[in-house]
Design an enzyme around this catalytic site. Sequence first.
Site, PDB file in Angstrom:
ATOM      1  N   ASP A 126     109.933   3.155  83.298  1.00 18.54           N
ATOM      2  CA  ASP A 126     108.478   2.982  83.211  1.00 18.54           C
ATOM      3  C   ASP A 126     108.148   1.563  82.755  1.00 18.54           C
ATOM      4  O   ASP A 126     108.951   0.922  82.078  1.00 18.54           O
ATOM      5  CB  ASP A 126     107.870   3.913  82.148  1.00 18.54           C
ATOM      6  CG  ASP A 126     108.180   5.363  82.401  1.00 18.54           C
ATOM      7  OD1 ASP A 126     108.456   5.722  83.558  1.00 18.54           O
ATOM      8  OD2 ASP A 126     108.144   6.119  81.415  1.00 18.54           O
TER       9      ASP A 126
HETATM   10  N1  URA Z   1     112.179   8.781  80.868  1.00 13.91           N
HETATM   11  C1  URA Z   1     110.943   8.317  80.704  1.00 13.91           C
HETATM   12  O1  URA Z   1     110.046   9.030  80.286  1.00 13.91           O
HETATM   13  N2  URA Z   1     110.684   7.035  81.038  1.00 13.91           N
HETATM   14  C2  URA Z   1     111.623   6.195  81.497  1.00 13.91           C
HETATM   15  O2  URA Z   1     111.338   5.030  81.767  1.00 13.91           O
HETATM   16  C3  URA Z   1     112.925   6.689  81.652  1.00 13.91           C
HETATM   17  C4  URA Z   1     113.180   7.989  81.336  1.00 13.91           C
END
Ligand code: URA
Length: 233
Positions: A102
């Site tokens: 993310d």
């Molecule tokens: N899980 C998440 O919530 N975000 C990420 O970036 C990776 C795994």
Amino acid sequence: MKLVRLIANLGYGSRKQVARMFREGLVTDAAGEVLYADDRVDHADVRIDGEPLDPAPGLLLMLHKPVGYTCSTKDPGRVVYDLLPPRFRLRRPLLSTVGRLDRDTSGLLLMTDDGQLLHRITSPRSAIPKTYEVELAGPLRGDEAETFASGTLMLESETSPLQPAVLEPTGERSARLTITEGRYHQVRRMFAAVGNHVEALHRSRVGALELGGLPEGEWRQLDVSERDAILAS
Ligand code: URA
């Protein structure tokens, strides 16, 4: 493959532009002998303006992704490609992220132009462990490790339960979580499912590969033993 195509595919320019580089005598072998567009020479023996070529196709790299960058080519904001040499965005085959982190997640991000390798690493069948360092808004309750390990936790709008995951508390409001899947926003949604909220998320490990001392925002190419360390776990 003819050199003109090999070099164009690495993002140095269109075929026309690369052909001009040959005409200008910019492309040589390691000894400085001028090479021609139709020559077939090993990637390692080619120089452009005296410099070795960018990595050959089959590139696997890791990037220490900072918060604030997206794993996309199109986002109008900052993207992980901004942290790589500009030519890498023009390579054929395309250099893709191996899964996604993310925008608000930092840490170890793999990128490759090898579609088969990408598939092997991301396939749920490979079940490659990924480890995250998590900072939470609220204190851990104490029952999260058992819930995450159960193999029965169902996230909202999913149709199958999560595979067992390993949670190690590292403080009252922090933990290390290892998962073997890569569902959408998985870590954040897992903590939401146990009544908490992830404030900061950092991926520290994929398979047996760790970021080591790679500074934030920097990248490096991985070698075969590091690639095996990802796959062997
Ligand atoms: N899980 C998440 O919530 N975000 C990420 O970036 C990776 C795994």
